[in-house]
Structure formats: structure tokens, C-alpha cells
Design an enzyme around this catalytic site. Structure first.
Site, PDB file in Angstrom:
ATOM      1  N   SER A  32       0.922  -1.350   0.194  1.00  0.00           N
ATOM      2  CA  SER A  32       0.296   0.067   0.423  1.00  0.00           C
ATOM      3  C   SER A  32       0.732   1.024   0.043  1.00  0.00           C
ATOM      4  O   SER A  32       1.988   1.203   0.423  1.00  0.00           O
ATOM      5  CB  SER A  32      -0.697  -0.408   1.199  1.00  0.00           C
ATOM      6  N   MET A  33       0.123   2.753  -0.624  1.00  0.00           N
ATOM      7  CA  MET A  33       0.949   3.391  -0.545  1.00  0.00           C
ATOM      8  C   MET A  33       1.020   4.921  -0.251  1.00  0.00           C
ATOM      9  O   MET A  33       0.740   5.754  -0.953  1.00  0.00           O
ATOM     10  CB  MET A  33       2.073   3.901  -2.514  1.00  0.00           C
ATOM     11  N   GLY A  34      -0.190   5.074   0.705  1.00  0.00           N
ATOM     12  CA  GLY A  34      -0.711   5.714   0.917  1.00  0.00           C
ATOM     13  C   GLY A  34      -1.767   6.771  -0.082  1.00  0.00           C
ATOM     14  O   GLY A  34      -2.872   5.689  -0.486  1.00  0.00           O
ATOM     15  N   GLY A  82      -1.914   5.118  -3.310  1.00  0.00           N
ATOM     16  CA  GLY A  82      -2.597   3.855  -4.408  1.00  0.00           C
ATOM     17  C   GLY A  82      -2.077   2.479  -3.884  1.00  0.00           C
ATOM     18  O   GLY A  82      -1.173   2.656  -2.810  1.00  0.00           O
ATOM     19  N   GLY A  93      -4.861   1.314   6.259  1.00  0.00           N
ATOM     20  CA  GLY A  93      -4.553  -0.425   5.507  1.00  0.00           C
ATOM     21  C   GLY A  93      -4.734  -1.145   6.326  1.00  0.00           C
ATOM     22  O   GLY A  93      -5.001  -2.436   5.663  1.00  0.00           O
ATOM     23  N   ASP A  94      -5.143  -1.267   7.723  1.00  0.00           N
ATOM     24  CA  ASP A  94      -5.768  -2.446   7.847  1.00  0.00           C
ATOM     25  C   ASP A  94      -7.261  -2.922   7.544  1.00  0.00           C
ATOM     26  O   ASP A  94      -7.797  -3.790   7.410  1.00  0.00           O
ATOM     27  CB  ASP A  94      -6.217  -2.556   9.827  1.00  0.00           C
TER      28      ASP A  94
HETATM   29  N1  LIG Z   1      -4.932  10.091   0.837  1.00  0.00           N
HETATM   30  C1  LIG Z   1      -5.587   9.278   0.248  1.00  0.00           C
HETATM   31  N2  LIG Z   1      -6.355   8.990  -0.315  1.00  0.00           N
HETATM   32  C2  LIG Z   1      -6.798   7.756  -1.247  1.00  0.00           C
HETATM   33  N3  LIG Z   1      -6.379   6.619  -0.741  1.00  0.00           N
HETATM   34  C3  LIG Z   1      -5.983   6.710   0.217  1.00  0.00           C
HETATM   35  C4  LIG Z   1      -4.662   7.746   0.636  1.00  0.00           C
HETATM   36  N4  LIG Z   1      -4.784   7.065   2.524  1.00  0.00           N
HETATM   37  C5  LIG Z   1      -4.521   6.086   2.057  1.00  0.00           C
HETATM   38  N5  LIG Z   1      -5.175   5.603   1.107  1.00  0.00           N
HETATM   39  C6  LIG Z   1      -5.921   4.070   0.787  1.00  0.00           C
HETATM   40  O1  LIG Z   1      -5.685   3.400   1.600  1.00  0.00           O
HETATM   41  C7  LIG Z   1      -4.784   2.053   1.229  1.00  0.00           C
HETATM   42  C8  LIG Z   1      -3.590   1.717   2.498  1.00  0.00           C
HETATM   43  O2  LIG Z   1      -3.318   3.222   2.851  1.00  0.00           O
HETATM   44  P1  LIG Z   1      -2.096   3.779   3.092  1.00  0.00           P
HETATM   45  O3  LIG Z   1      -0.597   2.669   2.363  1.00  0.00           O
HETATM   46  O4  LIG Z   1      -1.926   4.927   4.180  1.00  0.00           O
HETATM   47  O5  LIG Z   1      -1.351   2.706   4.390  1.00  0.00           O
HETATM   48  P2  LIG Z   1      -0.574   2.136   6.026  1.00  0.00           P
HETATM   49  O6  LIG Z   1       0.552   2.991   5.851  1.00  0.00           O
HETATM   50  O7  LIG Z   1      -0.824   0.297   6.478  1.00  0.00           O
HETATM   51  O8  LIG Z   1      -1.947   1.806   6.965  1.00  0.00           O
HETATM   52  P3  LIG Z   1      -2.237   1.635   8.423  1.00  0.00           P
HETATM   53  O9  LIG Z   1      -0.994   0.530   9.175  1.00  0.00           O
HETATM   54  O10 LIG Z   1      -2.451   2.760   9.263  1.00  0.00           O
HETATM   55  O11 LIG Z   1      -3.211   1.238   8.388  1.00  0.00           O
HETATM   56  C9  LIG Z   1      -3.712   2.685   0.302  1.00  0.00           C
HETATM   57  O12 LIG Z   1      -3.138   1.741  -0.400  1.00  0.00           O
HETATM   58  C10 LIG Z   1      -4.950   3.796  -1.010  1.00  0.00           C
HETATM   59  O13 LIG Z   1      -5.864   2.708  -1.363  1.00  0.00           O
HETATM   60 MG   LIG Z   2      -0.740  -0.308   7.439  1.00  0.00          MG
END
Ligand SMILES: Nc1ncnc2c1ncn2[C@@H]1O[C@H](COP(=O)(O)OP(=O)(O)OP(=O)(O)O)[C@@H](O)[C@H]1O
Ligand SMILES: [Mg+2]
Length: 305
Positions: free
Chosen positions: A222-224, A227, A253-254
Site C-alpha cells: 500500500s502506498m497511501g 494507491g 491499511g488494516d
Molecule cells: N490520502 C489517500 N487518498 C486516497 N486513498 C488513500 C489515501 N490514504 C490511503 N489510501 C488508501 O488506503 C490504502 C492503505 O493506505 P496506507 O498505505 O496509508 O496504509 P498503512 O500505512 O498500512 O495504514 P495503517 O497501517 O495506518 O492502517 C492505500 O493503498 C489507498 O488505497
Molecule cells: Mg499498515
């Protein structure tokens, strides 16, 4: 029937403070405050319950957090936690609503003894015989070695369930050695694992190919707001981000892990699986699971391989 178990080694009382704008070194006045039971495995169970997937939540709870069990049961989630001495931690999240940025302060959590760890292992063995997927998520409490996920993954998978790992640092590194079925690092966690930055698409694709080569069946990065990427024997899919009304990115992400579990249980593969996982993360961010289908319909996927 409960086909999914989640393990939260270090649950937390999530204390979220919403501010118009967060200004450090000054008095800030909260517009709103929320207290939620949390910890990454518990978050996965909660989102699964929104998706109508039953799950059982395992882990350690201090006496101050035994109410978690009642709250989870009220959501239709089974629980089988090990009670430990010491207090379950409180994690503070400060949400700046003008920028949708979050500042987090996480406590270490209570120390876990050998005896309590063995009690958890016994519960996990039972679940691994009955469940299809066991989700191992989040940081480790004091007293637990970073090789624990490696041990748990081996146990889980030798008893017939498939392990899904969402961890970082040494816990991720050691866990991968036990070849879990699926991993879901975010890009920073993946770079931490590699000990270097990922430079471009080709680089990322090679990293995923190498992980698949070690035997991991499903690699989701996942890339925030950029995508995600989903790599398996079906192919490597780039899931483009959606422009959404970002309410709160905590647990995105969860939620994505929950989306993949739902998809896997329902026979989704490749592109369909990747889009479902991403849509669930977006539903979590906008705080409205009734939008799931419409979010999913908007997701654009590109096949890289
Ligand atoms: N600002 C954003 N806009 C659109 N989609 C987002 C955004 N932030 C996160 N996402 C969606 O959520 C998914 C997971 O986010 P992220 O990569 O931040 O997970 P994470 O760092 O594992 O989060 P966490 O561990 O806090 O649950 C992304 O791949 C994307 O689909
Ligand atoms: Mg996470």
C-alpha cells in the site's frame, strides 16, 4: 462459521483528538474526541464485521481493557484474549482537520511473560485448525521477541490455516522467513525491510517478484495516497489511487487487509481482488461503507505483468 482469526499482540485504546489545525508548542482545543478499541488485528476484525464476515479476535488484554471483549462481541466478533497484568496502552492520534494529517503517539504496552505467550499460542493452535485465514498484525509488546511472528506463522500454517502478516521492522523481516501466505507492508515498511529506498516502478515490480519467489503467494504494497500494488501468480496489478473526501486515514491499511480477506473468502483473484481491497480502504477513509460498491466501480487498475 468463523473462518478468520485476527491476532493483536499489543492492542490499544485509540484516543483520537480532532483539531481544526494542529499547532505544536501551543494550547490546542479539540473539536471532537473519540475513544475506540484498537490495535491492528482488532481493526481488521472490526472492518470484517462491517463486511459481514465473522471473525475471532485473539491477543493480550490488560485489566483496564477487558471491556474490549464486550464491545467486540456486540459487533458480532468472537473473542478469546489472554488477560495479562499491566495496562493495555493508550495510543493518541491527533487529527488536523484542515490538512487531514495525523500525528500519532503510541505507548509501548504491557510486558508479556512466557506463560502468557504460551497461553496465546494454545488458543491460536485451536483457531488454526478451524479457520482458513489467520491475520497477524501490528507491533509487538515488551517481552516478546521479534521472531514471534515467524514462530506463529509456522504454527498456523502447519495446522492448515493461511497466515497474513502486516508488520514492520524486524517483526516483518523475521515473519517473511516463515513464508506467510500474504504480506501487506506499506511502501515505507517495505523499504525498511529492504534497507533502501525503492526508486521506480520497475524496481518495485522486481522487489515484489523476489518476494513471490520466496514462496509468499500474495504481496500487497500500500502506498497511501499513491494507491497500491497487488502481486500474485495471477499477475502484478497497479491500483491507481482514488481522489476521495479524506476524513481519517487511520486504519486504512488494516481495512485493506480486511478487504483482501473478504475477497479471498469469496474467490476473488487478480484484478477483482485488488480493486476490492483498495475499495475497502477507501470506504474506511471516507467513513462510509455504504459507498463500497461505488468506490470500487471508480477504481482504475493497470496490469504491469
Ligand atoms: N490520502 C489517500 N487518498 C486516497 N486513498 C488513500 C489515501 N490514504 C490511503 N489510501 C488508501 O488506503 C490504502 C492503505 O493506505 P496506507 O498505505 O496509508 O496504509 P498503512 O500505512 O498500512 O495504514 P495503517 O497501517 O495506518 O492502517 C492505500 O493503498 C489507498 O488505497
Ligand atoms: Mg499498515
Amino acid at each position: 462459521m468463523t473462518e478468520v482469526a485476527t491476532v493483536t499482540m499489543n492492542p490499544a485504546i485509540d484516543h483520537t483528538v480532532f483539531l481544526e489545525t494542529f499547532a505544536p508548542n501551543m494550547l490546542n482545543r479539540a473539536t471532537n474526541v473519540e475513544y475506540n478499541i484498537g490495535g491492528k488485528g482488532i481493526n481488521v476484525s472490526k472492518v470484517l464485521s462491517y463486511l459481514k464476515v465473522p471473525s475471532i479476535a485473539l491477543g493480550f488484554l490488560g485489566r483496564n481493557a477487558l471491556f474490549f471483549e464486550d464491545e467486540l462481541k456486540a459487533m458480532g466478533i468472537e473473542t478469546d484474549f489472554v488477560e495479562v497484568t499491566g495496562r493495555t496502552r493508550t495510543n493518541i492520534k491527533v487529527v488536523d482537520m484542515s490538512s487531514a494529517k495525523v500525528t500519532e503517539i503510541n505507548e509501548p504496552g504491557p510486558s508479556i511473560s512466557e506463560e502468557k505467550l504460551e497461553m496465546l499460542l494454545e488458543k491460536l493452535r485451536e483457531c488454526s485448525k478451524a479457520c482458513k485465514y489467520v491475520v497477524l498484525s501490528g507491533s509487538l509488546p515488551p517481552g516478546i521477541e521479534s521472531s514471534i511472528y515467524k514462530t506463529l506463522i509456522k504454527e498456523v500454517q502447519s495446522l492448515g490455516a493461511l497466515a497474513i502478516l502486516d508488520a514492520e521492522g524486524d517483526a516483518l523481516r523475521n515473519g517473511i522467513e516463515a513464508v506467510p501466505f500474504m504480506i501487506k507492508p506499506n511502501i515505507h515498511e517495505l523499504e525498511g525491510f529492504l534497507g533502501r529506498t525503492i526508486n521506480n516502478h520497475k524496481d518495485l515490480m522486481n522487489v515484489c517478484r523476489n518476494l513471490l519467489g520466496t514462496g509468499v503467494s500474495l504481496v500487497v504494497v500500500s502506498m497511501g495516497n499513491q494507491g497500491s500494488l497487488c502481486a500474485s501468480k495471477e499477475g502484478i496489478y497497479r491500483v491507481h489511487p482514488l481522489t476521495i473526501d479524506v476524513k481519517n486515514t487511520v486504519g486504512a491499511g488494516d481495512a485493506m487487509v480486511s478487504g483482501y480477506v473478504y475477497g479471498l473468502l469469496n474467490g476473488l483473484e487478480g484484478e477483482a481482488l485488488a480493486s476490492f481491497g483498495a475499495a475497502v480502504s477507501c470506504a474506511q477513509i471516507v467513513g462510509d461503507f455504504s459507498m463500497l460498491d461505488s468506490l470500487r466501480a471508480q477504481i482504475r487498475i493497470e496490469r504491469w505483468e
